[in-house]
Design a protein around this motif. Structure first.
Motif, mmCIF file in Angstrom:
data_model
loop_
_atom_site.group_PDB
_atom_site.id
_atom_site.type_symbol
_atom_site.label_atom_id
_atom_site.label_comp_id
_atom_site.label_asym_id
_atom_site.label_seq_id
_atom_site.Cartn_x
_atom_site.Cartn_y
_atom_site.Cartn_z
ATOM 1 N N ASP A 52 0.833 -1.208 0.000
ATOM 2 C CA ASP A 52 0.000 0.000 0.000
ATOM 3 C C ASP A 52 0.867 1.258 0.000
ATOM 4 O OD1 ASP A 52 -2.276 -1.524 -0.020
ATOM 5 O OD2 ASP A 52 -2.566 -1.461 2.154
ATOM 6 N N ARG A 53 1.893 1.262 0.819
ATOM 7 C CA ARG A 53 2.772 2.436 0.886
ATOM 8 C C ARG A 53 3.542 2.597 -0.428
ATOM 9 N NH1 ARG A 53 7.866 3.043 3.552
ATOM 10 N NH2 ARG A 53 7.581 0.969 4.486
ATOM 11 N N ALA A 54 3.919 1.476 -1.039
ATOM 12 C CA ALA A 54 4.603 1.550 -2.338
ATOM 13 C C ALA A 54 3.681 2.161 -3.385
ATOM 14 C CB ALA A 54 5.038 0.152 -2.772
ATOM 15 N N GLU A 55 2.410 1.769 -3.388
ATOM 16 C CA GLU A 55 1.463 2.347 -4.340
ATOM 17 C C GLU A 55 1.320 3.857 -4.120
ATOM 18 O OE1 GLU A 55 -3.267 2.223 -5.600
ATOM 19 O OE2 GLU A 55 -2.535 1.041 -3.898
ATOM 20 N N LEU A 58 2.921 -3.711 -9.546
ATOM 21 C CA LEU A 58 2.515 -3.730 -8.146
ATOM 22 C C LEU A 58 1.080 -4.253 -8.010
ATOM 23 C CD1 LEU A 58 3.275 -1.070 -5.503
ATOM 24 C CD2 LEU A 58 0.958 -1.926 -5.706
ATOM 25 N N TYR A 59 0.184 -3.781 -8.883
ATOM 26 C CA TYR A 59 -1.200 -4.245 -8.819
ATOM 27 C C TYR A 59 -1.284 -5.754 -9.071
ATOM 28 C CZ TYR A 59 -2.618 0.676 -8.973
ATOM 29 O OH TYR A 59 -2.786 2.008 -8.693
ATOM 30 N N GLY A 85 -7.533 -6.684 -12.393
ATOM 31 C CA GLY A 85 -8.285 -5.719 -13.195
ATOM 32 C C GLY A 85 -7.577 -4.382 -13.301
ATOM 33 N N ARG A 86 -7.046 -3.898 -12.192
ATOM 34 C CA ARG A 86 -6.332 -2.615 -12.198
ATOM 35 C C ARG A 86 -5.050 -2.721 -13.012
ATOM 36 N NH1 ARG A 86 -5.921 0.019 -6.310
ATOM 37 N NH2 ARG A 86 -5.586 1.900 -7.581
ATOM 38 N N ALA A 87 -4.347 -3.815 -12.870
ATOM 39 C CA ALA A 87 -3.111 -4.005 -13.640
ATOM 40 C C ALA A 87 -3.419 -4.008 -15.136
ATOM 41 C CB ALA A 87 -2.441 -5.316 -13.226
ATOM 42 N N ILE A 88 -4.486 -4.709 -15.518
ATOM 43 C CA ILE A 88 -4.866 -4.763 -16.934
ATOM 44 C C ILE A 88 -5.179 -3.365 -17.456
ATOM 45 C CG2 ILE A 88 -6.681 -5.530 -18.512
ATOM 46 C CD1 ILE A 88 -6.772 -8.160 -16.908
ATOM 47 N N ARG A 89 -5.935 -2.588 -16.688
ATOM 48 C CA ARG A 89 -6.298 -1.244 -17.138
ATOM 49 C C ARG A 89 -5.070 -0.365 -17.324
ATOM 50 N NH1 ARG A 89 -10.618 -2.235 -13.658
ATOM 51 N NH2 ARG A 89 -9.651 -1.118 -11.904
ATOM 52 N N VAL A 90 -4.116 -0.459 -16.390
ATOM 53 C CA VAL A 90 -2.892 0.335 -16.515
ATOM 54 C C VAL A 90 -2.170 -0.003 -17.817
ATOM 55 C CG1 VAL A 90 -0.560 0.650 -15.586
ATOM 56 C CG2 VAL A 90 -2.524 0.744 -14.057
ATOM 57 N N HIS A 91 -1.979 -1.287 -18.080
ATOM 58 C CA HIS A 91 -1.214 -1.693 -19.264
ATOM 59 C C HIS A 91 -1.986 -1.426 -20.550
ATOM 60 C CE1 HIS A 91 1.032 -4.329 -16.250
ATOM 61 N NE2 HIS A 91 1.907 -3.453 -16.721
ATOM 62 N N GLN A 92 -3.302 -1.624 -20.535
ATOM 63 C CA GLN A 92 -4.084 -1.317 -21.735
ATOM 64 C C GLN A 92 -4.060 0.178 -22.039
ATOM 65 O OE1 GLN A 92 -7.885 -3.166 -20.773
ATOM 66 N NE2 GLN A 92 -7.445 -4.883 -22.142
ATOM 67 N N ASN A 93 -4.181 1.002 -21.025
ATOM 68 C CA ASN A 93 -4.129 2.449 -21.243
ATOM 69 C C ASN A 93 -2.789 2.891 -21.802
ATOM 70 O OD1 ASN A 93 -6.757 2.879 -20.399
ATOM 71 N ND2 ASN A 93 -6.190 3.271 -18.263
ATOM 72 N N LEU A 94 -1.717 2.292 -21.317
ATOM 73 C CA LEU A 94 -0.401 2.615 -21.862
ATOM 74 C C LEU A 94 -0.325 2.248 -23.340
ATOM 75 C CD1 LEU A 94 1.999 1.496 -18.983
ATOM 76 C CD2 LEU A 94 1.680 3.832 -19.832
ATOM 77 N N LEU A 95 -0.858 1.093 -23.712
ATOM 78 C CA LEU A 95 -0.780 0.638 -25.095
ATOM 79 C C LEU A 95 -1.632 1.491 -26.030
ATOM 80 C CD1 LEU A 95 -0.817 -3.209 -24.450
ATOM 81 C CD2 LEU A 95 1.088 -1.869 -25.371
ATOM 82 N N LEU A 96 -2.609 2.203 -25.480
ATOM 83 C CA LEU A 96 -3.448 3.089 -26.293
ATOM 84 C C LEU A 96 -2.760 4.426 -26.596
ATOM 85 C CD1 LEU A 96 -6.946 2.499 -24.651
ATOM 86 C CD2 LEU A 96 -6.211 1.772 -26.932
ATOM 87 N N GLN A 128 4.748 10.035 -16.923
ATOM 88 C CA GLN A 128 5.781 9.156 -16.367
ATOM 89 C C GLN A 128 5.436 7.681 -16.610
ATOM 90 O OE1 GLN A 128 8.636 10.019 -15.457
ATOM 91 N NE2 GLN A 128 8.276 12.232 -15.490
ATOM 92 N N VAL A 129 5.844 7.198 -17.776
ATOM 93 C CA VAL A 129 5.536 5.834 -18.194
ATOM 94 C C VAL A 129 6.134 4.804 -17.242
ATOM 95 C CG1 VAL A 129 5.905 4.137 -20.024
ATOM 96 C CG2 VAL A 129 5.281 6.486 -20.599
ATOM 97 N N GLU A 130 7.377 5.074 -16.777
ATOM 98 C CA GLU A 130 8.036 4.134 -15.871
ATOM 99 C C GLU A 130 7.204 3.923 -14.602
ATOM 100 O OE1 GLU A 130 10.645 2.352 -16.347
ATOM 101 O OE2 GLU A 130 11.427 3.217 -18.204
ATOM 102 N N ILE A 131 6.597 4.987 -14.124
ATOM 103 C CA ILE A 131 5.787 4.885 -12.913
ATOM 104 C C ILE A 131 4.554 4.023 -13.175
ATOM 105 C CG2 ILE A 131 4.424 6.153 -11.224
ATOM 106 C CD1 ILE A 131 7.333 6.611 -10.820
ATOM 107 N N TYR A 132 3.914 4.232 -14.332
ATOM 108 C CA TYR A 132 2.742 3.423 -14.663
ATOM 109 C C TYR A 132 3.103 1.941 -14.799
ATOM 110 C CZ TYR A 132 -0.325 7.432 -15.460
ATOM 111 O OH TYR A 132 -1.108 8.554 -15.286
ATOM 112 N N LEU A 133 4.241 1.686 -15.418
ATOM 113 C CA LEU A 133 4.682 0.292 -15.545
ATOM 114 C C LEU A 133 4.915 -0.332 -14.171
ATOM 115 C CD1 LEU A 133 7.128 0.658 -18.566
ATOM 116 C CD2 LEU A 133 4.978 -0.630 -18.546
ATOM 117 N N ALA A 134 5.525 0.450 -13.286
ATOM 118 C CA ALA A 134 5.763 -0.047 -11.925
ATOM 119 C C ALA A 134 4.444 -0.279 -11.190
ATOM 120 C CB ALA A 134 6.635 0.931 -11.148
ATOM 121 N N LEU A 135 3.480 0.618 -11.377
ATOM 122 C CA LEU A 135 2.179 0.441 -10.742
ATOM 123 C C LEU A 135 1.470 -0.809 -11.264
ATOM 124 C CD1 LEU A 135 0.810 4.103 -10.618
ATOM 125 C CD2 LEU A 135 1.115 2.568 -8.645
ATOM 126 N N GLY A 136 1.590 -1.051 -12.567
ATOM 127 C CA GLY A 136 0.979 -2.260 -13.126
ATOM 128 C C GLY A 136 1.541 -3.512 -12.493
#
Length: 344
Positions: free
Chosen positions: A36-39, A62-63, A70-81, A52-60
């Motif tokens: 939780d603290r890492a997120e 972590l999720y 579901g959250r991990a999928i949304r992060v990675h799909q949004n990046l690919l868009l 900050q793409v690196e941060i989004y990748l790290a969040l994906g």
């Protein structure tokens, strides 16, 4: 860690120091197993600067680690868009998405994602290994073998053991469909890849026994036993049945005695011998073998049960009562006899 200047925050500049600080805080939290603290540390950055793409990748990642697929999928799909995503982070986002689908059990979607990754990198070991596993899970064994063989060519590793496992799984699937002949052929291929695979010899013995080929079943089970002594408890009864079906029941006893001469501490063989002697009416000889079992494994429940059964069958009630009491003592020591509270 260095970051490409691909965007700006509200101030018009990329806060590289802030990003690095966020990663340090997140790393410290991960080392403390505080997801939780890492997120929080990572999310604080992208709230200020969405580039900050690196941060989004790290969040994906972590999720996914936290099981929030579901959250991990949304992060990675949004990046690919995103149209501004360079090749390397796009590939990493695709890899993350494939891992998300796989962990979430979305097999067909995982296959599609890993195939896209494989098309980008035809020799990618992770993609090829994942496709072999996922195709097998989907019962697409042709696809699984194709991916496995590409993986072997890409890595130049010995793939015989992995291919043997695939043939074994294919055999199990065919047997479940009632295709026994095809299942046996798959097991034959499995054992050519890995002749020491004990579980394959065991299953081959079962398939041979089902069609009345007791001699072949016997040979397969003996190889299974030689390859994995830990399976002796389930193999010995089958060996006994196979010898009996061949009209050579005494040879099972001879086999057991030969094995005990070589391995006197083989409890499973001694227990099997005791049961064989008891079935033939040689109660005292059977009881003597069971005493040898108790010397080596005092708390073997099946041995205690066998002794009580023999004594009851012989009408030796006093000895049987004592044997049953010892059986209850073992059950109690093993926690099988637990007082239950009255829930009414």
């Amino acid at each position: 860690m260095r970051f490409r200047r691909g965007g700006t925050g509200r101030s018009g500049k990329v806060d590289v120091a802030g990003v690095e600080r966020a990663f340090r805080l997140a790393l410290a939290a991960l080392l403390d197993d505080d997801l939780d603290r890492a997120e929080q540390a990572l999310a604080a950055v992208v709230q200020q600067d969405s580039t900050q793409v690196e941060i989004y990748l790290a969040l994906g990642q972590l999720y996914r680690r936290r099981g929030e697929i579901g959250r991990a999928i949304r992060v990675h799909q949004n990046l690919l868009l995103r149209s501004d995503l360079d090749s390397d982070p796009r590939e990493r986002a695709l890899r993350g998405l494939a891992r998300d689908f796989k962990k979430g059990g979305f097999l067909q979607r995982a296959i599609s994602a890993f195939e896209e990754l494989r098309d980008r990198r035809p020799r990618d070991p992770e993609a090829l290994a994942a496709l072999a596993r996922l195709r097998a899970d989907m019962r697409d064994f042709d696809g699984a073998f194709a991916a496995q063989r590409r993986l072997v060519r890409a890595t130049r590793q010995d793939g015989r053991e992995a291919e043997a496992r695939l043939f074994f799984e294919q055999s199990e699937a065919l047997a479940a469909e009632g295709k026994s002949d095809a299942a046996r052929r798959a097991l034959g291929k499995c054992l050519r890849c890995d002749p020491a695979m004990a579980v394959a010899w065991f299953r081959l013995g079962e398939l041979e026994a089902e069609r009345g080929k007791h001699k072949k079943a016997l040979a397969a089970w003996r190889k299974a036993l030689a390859g994995d002594r830990r399976s002796a408890a389930r193999i010995y009864p089958r060996l006994e049945t196979a010898w009996a079906a061949l009209g050579r029941a005494r040879e099972f006893e001879a086999q057991l005695r030969a094995e005990l001469a070589e391995r006197p501490d083989d409890v499973e063989a001694r227990l099997a011998l005791a049961r064989t002697l008891a079935a033939r009416g040689e109660a005292d000889a059977a009881l003597a073998e069971l005493e040898s079992v108790f010397e080596r494994a005092p708390d073997r429940l099946d041995a205690h049960a066998a002794r009580a059964r023999i004594l009851l069958g012989e009408g030796r009630d006093a000895e049987a009562t004592k044997a049953l009491a010892e059986l209850l003592d073992v059950l109690e020591r093993q926690g099988a006899l637990v007082a239950r509270e009255d829930l009414t």
